[in-house]
Design a protein around this motif. Structure first.
Motif, PDB file in Angstrom:
ATOM      1  N   UNK A 179     -21.165   1.898 -11.027  1.00 59.61           N
ATOM      2  CA  UNK A 179     -21.320   3.077 -11.876  1.00 59.61           C
ATOM      3  C   UNK A 179     -22.406   3.949 -11.261  1.00 59.61           C
ATOM      4  N   UNK A 180     -22.084   5.202 -11.026  1.00 64.07           N
ATOM      5  CA  UNK A 180     -23.069   6.125 -10.464  1.00 64.07           C
ATOM      6  C   UNK A 180     -23.116   7.371 -11.344  1.00 64.07           C
ATOM      7  N   UNK A 181     -24.313   7.697 -11.801  1.00 62.01           N
ATOM      8  CA  UNK A 181     -24.470   8.925 -12.581  1.00 62.01           C
ATOM      9  C   UNK A 181     -25.216   9.949 -11.717  1.00 62.01           C
ATOM     10  N   UNK A 182     -24.498  10.983 -11.314  1.00 66.44           N
ATOM     11  CA  UNK A 182     -25.094  12.045 -10.497  1.00 66.44           C
ATOM     12  C   UNK A 182     -25.395  13.229 -11.410  1.00 66.44           C
ATOM     13  N   UNK A 183     -26.654  13.710 -11.410  1.00 60.52           N
ATOM     14  CA  UNK A 183     -26.993  14.801 -12.324  1.00 60.52           C
ATOM     15  C   UNK A 183     -26.623  16.168 -11.729  1.00 60.52           C
ATOM     16  N   UNK A 184     -26.959  17.231 -12.462  1.00 57.23           N
ATOM     17  CA  UNK A 184     -26.545  18.575 -12.043  1.00 57.23           C
ATOM     18  C   UNK A 184     -27.179  19.001 -10.730  1.00 57.23           C
ATOM     19  N   UNK A 185     -28.289  18.369 -10.375  1.00 61.53           N
ATOM     20  CA  UNK A 185     -28.963  18.725  -9.115  1.00 61.53           C
ATOM     21  C   UNK A 185     -28.517  17.831  -7.952  1.00 61.53           C
ATOM     22  N   UNK A 186     -27.370  17.139  -8.146  1.00 61.87           N
ATOM     23  CA  UNK A 186     -26.864  16.240  -7.115  1.00 61.87           C
ATOM     24  C   UNK A 186     -27.826  15.090  -6.781  1.00 61.87           C
ATOM     25  N   UNK A 240     -27.760   4.099 -11.639  1.00 58.53           N
ATOM     26  CA  UNK A 240     -26.763   3.255 -10.974  1.00 58.53           C
ATOM     27  C   UNK A 240     -26.642   1.971 -11.766  1.00 58.53           C
ATOM     28  N   UNK A 241     -25.443   1.449 -11.879  1.00 55.11           N
ATOM     29  CA  UNK A 241     -25.275   0.110 -12.452  1.00 55.11           C
ATOM     30  C   UNK A 241     -24.188  -0.621 -11.668  1.00 55.11           C
ATOM     31  N   UNK A 242     -24.357  -1.944 -11.605  1.00 54.84           N
ATOM     32  CA  UNK A 242     -23.460  -2.781 -10.801  1.00 54.84           C
ATOM     33  C   UNK A 242     -22.844  -3.862 -11.686  1.00 54.84           C
ATOM     34  N   UNK A 243     -21.527  -3.982 -11.622  1.00 55.66           N
ATOM     35  CA  UNK A 243     -20.827  -5.099 -12.265  1.00 55.66           C
ATOM     36  C   UNK A 243     -19.998  -5.827 -11.228  1.00 55.66           C
ATOM     37  N   UNK A 244     -19.246  -6.832 -11.694  1.00 53.65           N
ATOM     38  CA  UNK A 244     -18.384  -7.584 -10.779  1.00 53.65           C
ATOM     39  C   UNK A 244     -18.995  -8.918 -10.415  1.00 53.65           C
ATOM     40  N   UNK A 245     -18.388  -9.573  -9.436  1.00 52.55           N
ATOM     41  CA  UNK A 245     -18.870 -10.900  -9.050  1.00 52.55           C
ATOM     42  C   UNK A 245     -18.568 -11.141  -7.579  1.00 52.55           C
ATOM     43  N   UNK A 246     -19.325 -12.062  -7.011  1.00 50.46           N
ATOM     44  CA  UNK A 246     -19.089 -12.370  -5.606  1.00 50.46           C
ATOM     45  C   UNK A 246     -20.162 -13.280  -5.046  1.00 50.46           C
ATOM     46  N   UNK A 247     -20.146 -13.435  -3.741  1.00 56.19           N
ATOM     47  CA  UNK A 247     -21.055 -14.366  -3.078  1.00 56.19           C
ATOM     48  C   UNK A 247     -22.464 -13.790  -2.989  1.00 56.19           C
ATOM     49  N   UNK A 248     -23.391 -14.577  -2.501  1.00 59.61           N
ATOM     50  CA  UNK A 248     -24.795 -14.163  -2.433  1.00 59.61           C
ATOM     51  C   UNK A 248     -24.955 -12.895  -1.598  1.00 59.61           C
ATOM     52  N   UNK A 249     -24.188 -12.781  -0.529  1.00 59.95           N
ATOM     53  CA  UNK A 249     -24.363 -11.619   0.349  1.00 59.95           C
ATOM     54  C   UNK A 249     -23.828 -10.354  -0.307  1.00 59.95           C
ATOM     55  N   UNK A 250     -22.633 -10.423  -0.910  1.00 65.13           N
ATOM     56  CA  UNK A 250     -22.084  -9.210  -1.523  1.00 65.13           C
ATOM     57  C   UNK A 250     -22.919  -8.784  -2.726  1.00 65.13           C
ATOM     58  N   UNK A 251     -23.402  -9.756  -3.508  1.00 66.52           N
ATOM     59  CA  UNK A 251     -24.164  -9.419  -4.705  1.00 66.52           C
ATOM     60  C   UNK A 251     -25.562  -8.904  -4.370  1.00 66.52           C
TER      61      UNK A 251
END
Lengths: 409, 164
Positions: B47-54, B59-70
């Motif tokens: 999830x990325x929230x970009x404001x009016x000034x770019x 930022x928020x992160x979900x999902x699952x995976x190994x130590x390196x990807x997470x």
């Protein structure tokens, strides 16, 4: 000891080190290693017998044709098929299943016709049917998997009602579960459906008598049974093959071609367009000789014993920390052990094991619908074959302990 | 010989144990993009929230995976929060540069061109900071795709039409 003590020496690849450790190969459900006799047989074919088959009139071409057809006869005998004409060579089991779906499925399935699969299928026995669903609107029905890793057959009559085909794995590549194929085939036939088996994990490990299993179609692949990659098999009853339309078009599969059309060759060549994989067929034939010399009953006995040892060893040493999927009774399963180690991600488990020279697979094992049912994204999978022994299992068990050095939190 | 200590650096394990910016953001105003590694089933929901000034406001992160990807996803979230889109793009280029030598040779998926980001040297002077710890991943080529999953997902999020 049901297999020769020095059997590892037959497999030259196993005699090497990775990360400073002697290789412990525990990924045979993925692909098997090859004995020297298979490698030699293929080299010998290219050194002495290579020519295109079914075409040349010279003696060398006859030799090559005999090599191909001789391998076909060995396959037929190995699975107790009625005739070599029932053995169609393909690239692998996946292509064999696609041949079944494309040829028999296209000709015999219409909108709303049902194909029954199980939740423990490999993608190779799912996606070809999804494709027919998308193209023709066939219906897919699913036999559920219960908590113990067996098929839940309580609703089978309902699932089979009006179905045209039941297509199920003989042994799960994730759970190791051996499915009751003879019973399933009987019940499919009672319901008026045909029965197909994905035997990729079965033929290499269990004495296979297709007549006793009672199925109508069976697919398997050479590379999981000590033969090279690039050759697989579709077996089907001759009368079914006779009625099925061709799969790929081209040379070899025709009797005659005119500007107006073509007539098809006899079975099995009707389904083998183009120059076939003769060297690979020779390798498969030699692998079958090797397995026959070991005795498939001995192979199975060895794996049941070793699987029992592995289940016991891992459970005794790691208790609740290790969760092994599938049946707990060795006689009900093959030597495929998918497991979770604590909450360490399977990729990280496999990485640590690799550092000890141990080769296992981590991931979804091309069975994502099953992983969804198990509510898992991936597992680590160790799988056994003729060349594995108790020492390999001990090394796996020892290496698992080192995971905690990094991931104990 | 390459040792596991090259891969599992302490800061990587720290982000794996205690992932930063874990969660979800309201969509809109945030964008939500999913990334998958079809080989292993790892997934990132970004999830990325970009404001009016770019500027990347959140930022928020979900999902699952190994130590390196997470851990890579977690470190990325820290690195891009508060940055402008331009700065974030340069970070992507710099990070992919760190990983690129091998990624393209190990069944590279051609994502660079798909996402319209080329390794053109424009990010040569970008400081990667803690992300440098992931440098050891290139010694384990199979794991490069784990490390780049979240970054490819971010690149995808940034090429999507600007939030209205």
């Amino acid at each position: 000891m049901t297999l020769p003590a020095g059997i590892k020496d037959d497999f030259p690849l196993l005699d090497q080190k990775f990360c400073g450790h002697q290789l412990v190969y525990l990924d045979s459900a993925n692909t098997s290693q090859k004995p020297q006799v298979v490698i030699d047989a293929m080299a010998n074919y290219y050194q002495t017998s290579n020519a295109n088959v079914h075409r040349g009139s010279y003696e060398l071409a006859v030799k090559a044709t005999d090599a191909l057809e001789g391998a076909r006869a060995k396959v037929a005998q190995f699975i107790n098929a009625d005739s070599p004409a029932e053995i169609v060579f393909t690239k692998n089991a996946t292509e064999a299943m696609n041949l079944l779906a494309r040829s028999w499925g296209q000709a015999n399935l219409n909108a709303n016709d049902a194909v029954v699969l199980s939740e423990m299928e490999h993608h190779a026995n799912i996606v070809p049917w999804h494709m027919l669903h998308a193209e023709k609107g066939i219906e897919l029905r699913w036999i559920p998997v219960d908590k113990s890793g067996h098929l839940d057959l309580s609703n089978l009559d309902c699932l089979l009602d009006g179905a045209k085909l039941l297509s199920v794995t003989a042994m799960s590549n994730v759970l190791g579960t051996l499915n009751p194929i003879t019973e399933l085939a009987k019940r499919a036939h009672q319901a008026g459906a045909l029965m197909a088996i994905d035997a990729s994990q079965y033929v290499p490990h269990v004495p296979t008598d297709i007549a006793a299993l009672g199925a109508d179609f069976m697919v398997f692949t050479g590379h999981k049974m000590l033969a090279p990659m690039g050759i697989g098999v579709l077996w089907a009853r001759a009368n079914l093959l006779e009625e099925m339309p061709p799969f790929l078009g081209g040379g070899e599969m025709i009797l005659n071609v005119t500007k107006e059309g073509f007539t098809t060759n006899e079975i099995p060549w009707k389904f083998e367009a183009g120059t076939p994989m003769v060297g690979e067929a020779v390798g498969l034939g030699r692998a079958i000789d090797y397995l026959t010399d070991l005795g498939m009953a001995n192979v199975r006995q060895h794996e049941v014993g070793l699987t029992a040892y592995a289940l016991r060893t891992l459970t005794e040493r790691y208790g609740d920390k290790i969760t092994i999927q599938g049946p707990t009774e060795p006689a009900e399963r093959g030597g495929v052990m998918s497991f979770l180690y604590g909450d360490v991600h399977p990729h990280d488990v496999a990485q640590v094991l690799d550092q000890k020279g141990i080769a296992v697979r981590a991931g979804h094992h091309c069975a994502k619908p099953l992983m969804d049912v198990l509510n898992l994204s991936s597992t680590t999978r160790a799988s056994l074959y003729v060349y594995n022994n108790e020492s390999d299992v001990d090394k796996l068990a020892d290496a698992l302990a080192t995971i905690d050095d990094i991931f104990s939190f | 010989m390459v040792g596991l200590e090259d891969l599992y650096r302490e800061i990587i394990l720290d982000h794996y144990r205690s992932p930063r910016n874990r969660g979800e953001l309201a969509v809109p105003p945030a964008r939500r993009v999913e990334g998958f590694n079809p080989l292993c089933g790892d997934e990132i929901i970004l999830y990325v929230h970009v404001d009016d000034n770019n500027v990347i406001e959140d930022v928020a992160i979900g999902g699952q995976g190994c130590s390196i990807s997470q851990s890579s996803a977690s470190m990325m979230s820290v690195a891009i929060k508060g940055k402008t889109l331009e700065e974030a793009r340069k970070l992507i280029i710099a990070f992919k540069g760190l990983m690129s030598i091998h990624e393209t040779t190990i069944g590279g998926d051609g994502r660079e061109s798909d996402i319209g980001i080329e390794l053109d040297g424009s990010a040569d002077n970008v400081k990667l900071g803690d992300l440098e710890a992931l440098r050891g991943v290139v010694k384990f080529p199979i794991r490069i795709k784990c490390a780049t999953l979240s970054w490819n997902t971010l690149a995808q999020a940034l090429v999507e039409p600007t939030v209205a």
